[in-house]
Design an enzyme around this catalytic site. Sequence first.
Site, PDB file in Angstrom:
ATOM      1  N   LYS A 151      -3.413  62.882 -16.786  1.00 25.96           N
ATOM      2  CA  LYS A 151      -3.989  64.209 -17.013  1.00 25.96           C
ATOM      3  C   LYS A 151      -3.112  64.983 -18.012  1.00 25.96           C
ATOM      4  O   LYS A 151      -3.600  65.563 -18.957  1.00 25.96           O
ATOM      5  CB  LYS A 151      -4.082  64.942 -15.673  1.00 25.96           C
ATOM      6  CG  LYS A 151      -4.663  66.317 -15.753  1.00 25.96           C
ATOM      7  CD  LYS A 151      -4.780  66.895 -14.350  1.00 25.96           C
ATOM      8  CE  LYS A 151      -4.935  68.399 -14.394  1.00 25.96           C
ATOM      9  NZ  LYS A 151      -4.941  68.990 -13.067  1.00 25.96           N
ATOM     10  N   GLU A 181       6.816  57.866 -16.446  1.00 23.23           N
ATOM     11  CA  GLU A 181       6.520  56.467 -16.129  1.00 23.23           C
ATOM     12  C   GLU A 181       5.349  55.937 -16.958  1.00 23.23           C
ATOM     13  O   GLU A 181       5.392  54.828 -17.504  1.00 23.23           O
ATOM     14  CB  GLU A 181       6.153  56.318 -14.641  1.00 23.23           C
ATOM     15  CG  GLU A 181       7.261  56.644 -13.671  1.00 23.23           C
ATOM     16  CD  GLU A 181       7.244  58.089 -13.216  1.00 23.23           C
ATOM     17  OE1 GLU A 181       6.877  58.977 -14.028  1.00 23.23           O
ATOM     18  OE2 GLU A 181       7.611  58.341 -12.051  1.00 23.23           O
ATOM     19  N   GLY A 206      -4.892  65.999  -9.828  1.00 21.35           N
ATOM     20  CA  GLY A 206      -4.663  64.564  -9.999  1.00 21.35           C
ATOM     21  C   GLY A 206      -5.095  63.739  -8.798  1.00 21.35           C
ATOM     22  O   GLY A 206      -5.800  62.738  -8.925  1.00 21.35           O
ATOM     23  N   ARG A 207      -4.714  64.190  -7.593  1.00 21.81           N
ATOM     24  CA  ARG A 207      -4.997  63.372  -6.405  1.00 21.81           C
ATOM     25  C   ARG A 207      -6.448  63.485  -5.956  1.00 21.81           C
ATOM     26  O   ARG A 207      -6.851  62.867  -4.976  1.00 21.81           O
ATOM     27  CB  ARG A 207      -4.022  63.723  -5.276  1.00 21.81           C
ATOM     28  CG  ARG A 207      -3.937  65.201  -4.941  1.00 21.81           C
ATOM     29  CD  ARG A 207      -2.722  65.496  -4.078  1.00 21.81           C
ATOM     30  NE  ARG A 207      -2.542  66.921  -3.842  1.00 21.81           N
ATOM     31  CZ  ARG A 207      -1.879  67.751  -4.644  1.00 21.81           C
ATOM     32  NH1 ARG A 207      -1.357  67.289  -5.764  1.00 21.81           N
ATOM     33  NH2 ARG A 207      -1.741  69.028  -4.349  1.00 21.81           N
ATOM     34  N   GLU A 229       1.125  65.292  -0.653  1.00 26.14           N
ATOM     35  CA  GLU A 229       1.369  66.107  -1.847  1.00 26.14           C
ATOM     36  C   GLU A 229       0.627  67.448  -1.708  1.00 26.14           C
ATOM     37  O   GLU A 229       1.018  68.453  -2.283  1.00 26.14           O
ATOM     38  CB  GLU A 229       0.913  65.362  -3.111  1.00 26.14           C
ATOM     39  CG  GLU A 229       1.551  65.875  -4.385  1.00 26.14           C
ATOM     40  CD  GLU A 229       1.395  64.946  -5.579  1.00 26.14           C
ATOM     41  OE1 GLU A 229       2.294  64.108  -5.822  1.00 26.14           O
ATOM     42  OE2 GLU A 229       0.377  65.040  -6.281  1.00 26.14           O
ATOM     43  N   HIS A 281       0.747  43.141  14.527  1.00 21.80           N
ATOM     44  CA  HIS A 281       1.908  42.252  14.634  1.00 21.80           C
ATOM     45  C   HIS A 281       3.128  42.859  13.956  1.00 21.80           C
ATOM     46  O   HIS A 281       4.079  42.169  13.626  1.00 21.80           O
ATOM     47  CB  HIS A 281       1.556  40.886  14.029  1.00 21.80           C
ATOM     48  CG  HIS A 281       0.386  40.265  14.722  1.00 21.80           C
ATOM     49  ND1 HIS A 281       0.523  39.482  15.841  1.00 21.80           N
ATOM     50  CD2 HIS A 281      -0.948  40.382  14.498  1.00 21.80           C
ATOM     51  CE1 HIS A 281      -0.684  39.111  16.266  1.00 21.80           C
ATOM     52  NE2 HIS A 281      -1.589  39.650  15.465  1.00 21.80           N
ATOM     53  N   LYS A 292      12.189  64.861 -10.806  1.00 23.64           N
ATOM     54  CA  LYS A 292      11.803  64.420 -12.155  1.00 23.64           C
ATOM     55  C   LYS A 292      12.796  64.945 -13.184  1.00 23.64           C
ATOM     56  O   LYS A 292      13.231  64.233 -14.077  1.00 23.64           O
ATOM     57  CB  LYS A 292      10.431  65.020 -12.517  1.00 23.64           C
ATOM     58  CG  LYS A 292       9.214  64.273 -12.069  1.00 23.64           C
ATOM     59  CD  LYS A 292       8.005  64.851 -12.814  1.00 23.64           C
ATOM     60  CE  LYS A 292       6.746  64.750 -12.004  1.00 23.64           C
ATOM     61  NZ  LYS A 292       5.606  65.453 -12.593  1.00 23.64           N
TER      62      LYS A 292
HETATM   63  O1  F6P Z   1       3.451  63.105  -8.700  1.00 26.96           O
HETATM   64  C1  F6P Z   1       3.201  64.248  -9.420  1.00 26.96           C
HETATM   65  C2  F6P Z   1       1.947  64.165 -10.244  1.00 26.96           C
HETATM   66  O2  F6P Z   1       1.867  65.338 -10.989  1.00 26.96           O
HETATM   67  C3  F6P Z   1       0.688  63.968  -9.412  1.00 26.96           C
HETATM   68  O3  F6P Z   1       0.187  65.117  -8.851  1.00 26.96           O
HETATM   69  C4  F6P Z   1      -0.208  63.332 -10.405  1.00 26.96           C
HETATM   70  O4  F6P Z   1      -1.296  62.705  -9.792  1.00 26.96           O
HETATM   71  C5  F6P Z   1       0.744  62.366 -11.069  1.00 26.96           C
HETATM   72  O5  F6P Z   1       1.974  63.065 -11.139  1.00 26.96           O
HETATM   73  C6  F6P Z   1       0.345  61.880 -12.427  1.00 26.96           C
HETATM   74  O6  F6P Z   1       0.182  62.919 -13.351  1.00 26.96           O
HETATM   75  P1  F6P Z   1      -0.527  62.666 -14.729  1.00 26.96           P
HETATM   76  O7  F6P Z   1      -1.927  62.260 -14.484  1.00 26.96           O
HETATM   77  O8  F6P Z   1      -0.439  63.978 -15.464  1.00 26.96           O
HETATM   78  O9  F6P Z   1       0.235  61.576 -15.454  1.00 26.96           O
END
Ligand code: F6P
Length: 557
Positions: free
Chosen positions: A217, A223, A278-279, A364, A395, A523
């Site tokens: 987003k 990452e 995002g979630r 979150e 198990h 972060k």
């Molecule tokens: O973990 C933090 C966060 O901002 C989440 O809320 C989000 O889903 C994720 O990082 C990824 O964010 P983006 O879609 O901006 O890469």
Amino acid sequence: MRNKLTILCALLNGIMVQDKSNPMTSTAWEQLKEQASRIRNMSLAEAFQADPTRLSKFSFELSGLYIDFSKNLVDDQVFQYLLELVRELGLEREIKAMFQGQKINKTENRAVLHTALRAFEPTVKNEVKELRANMHEWVSALHNGKIKGYNGNLIKNIVNIGIGGSDLGPAMVCEALVHHSVGKIEVHFVSNVDPNHLEHTLRHLDPETTLFFVASKSFGTQETLANANSAKAWLLQELGDEGAVQDHFYGITANIDAAEEFGIRADRCFPMWDWVGGRFSLWSSIGLPIACQIGFEAFQQLLQGAESVDLHFQAAPFDQNIPVVQALISFWYTTFMGAQSEAIIPYDQRLKLLPPYLQQAVMESNGKNVDRDGQPIPYATSPIVWGAPGTNGQHAFFQLLHQGKHLVPCDFIACKNGDTSNIRQHQMLLANYIAQPEALMVGKPMDAVVRELKMAGKSDDEIKALAPYKVFTGNRPSTSILIDRLTPYHLGQLIALYEHKIFTLGVLWNIFSFDQWGVELGKKLAHTTLDEIQKQKLKANHDPSTQALLNKIIGNQ
Ligand code: F6P
């Protein structure tokens, strides 16, 4: 005088609004507190005997979904107080505010409109309509072989690079609906900055037939950008031409400028909007990998299933409103009964990613310690969500569920039809799905254990020594969710139920559920530590423990 009156009214109004959102100031709060000690001694088995209508009162059907709450530590009285509380807190007003697009995510000044992504006529937004049309057209072109690689090859694999909400939702749905695959495209998910994740995924892929979706987003997540850059380097190394990036990379983002800077053309980007968290974004362009795997029509069925729950959530009276009941029960356990976690146990291997998906969605959203008035929260908020598929979990961690010291409310989820020809094994799966919640509830008292040991020929001494270990206290709560079949529609329903449960809990706890400031600090610090690791030089402002770890990594120790 008039001015003074206006100011006084505004102040009173402010106080009243504040009072209505703080659960501790509601009349039901103290009553619920009192009820908790009574309910701790409640016997679920006796509750069923005492009230023959218990099952019908606490179980619900929603076109293909059956949800049974009756094995929870709740009775009429508690349920009524919980309903009183949620009414007093203005849930009806809050639901309207969300669906109307009011900026309920106040700390980010954003509306929360993931529900708009699965709305169909007459309420669908124009930009959503346009997005769906673009996704539909693109997915059809992909499946018809019109989207090709740089050297004109058919596309066979898609690698979705994203993390958190840009990974967990689509990954979970793709896994759950694998049996609905149209069989043309294999979708892979890479999220972890650990280079092994990408390397392992690319090992068997052919760059000529592979597309990458960079799903972010913000298009600023460390990452995702690292993995996208490594994927780009891999592609360039294999295909040897900068121009290949244009054909093999697509963006899914609300930040088209950053995607362009990375090398993805604006017309190769699928948009997102700031009103989609995002979630909660699998219903948006973030769901593109799902549509690639199961086809756009099936993706629409997923949306329609979710929409049916949105309509239910807005219309059903609270005592029959499934996500509201889910939330009330979760609130009751967490805030009044001392439960610290909730287990999600799908008796369906295809739902193996549901627990990690819900971990982000729930924790979150509601893992917060400051309320909507900026005040520290004195009561317990979000439970820790965990779980794994049954029967594997049996198990592993079920020992604790049956005989441990924690109160762990469990959601047992299964499908009546398992989409398998191996009926015998599916029956075994269902038998366990039924037996475990039953065992958790009824337990096994001492007299039954003693009787059983006597029948097995044990001596009195042996019975005395062994019996305590074989007692099951029972009375351990669970909710059973039975789905007719794992279709896109029913999966959409299931996910939307949990989403609205999370929203309702936010209202109950007076929390801003749609921000996530808690992920920022770590972060930020990682930028500093990365700099130190890369430059092999420490900055002075770390604590001794952190400093020692850094020294071990950069080789000073
Ligand atoms: O973990 C933090 C966060 O901002 C989440 O809320 C989000 O889903 C994720 O990082 C990824 O964010 P983006 O879609 O901006 O890469």
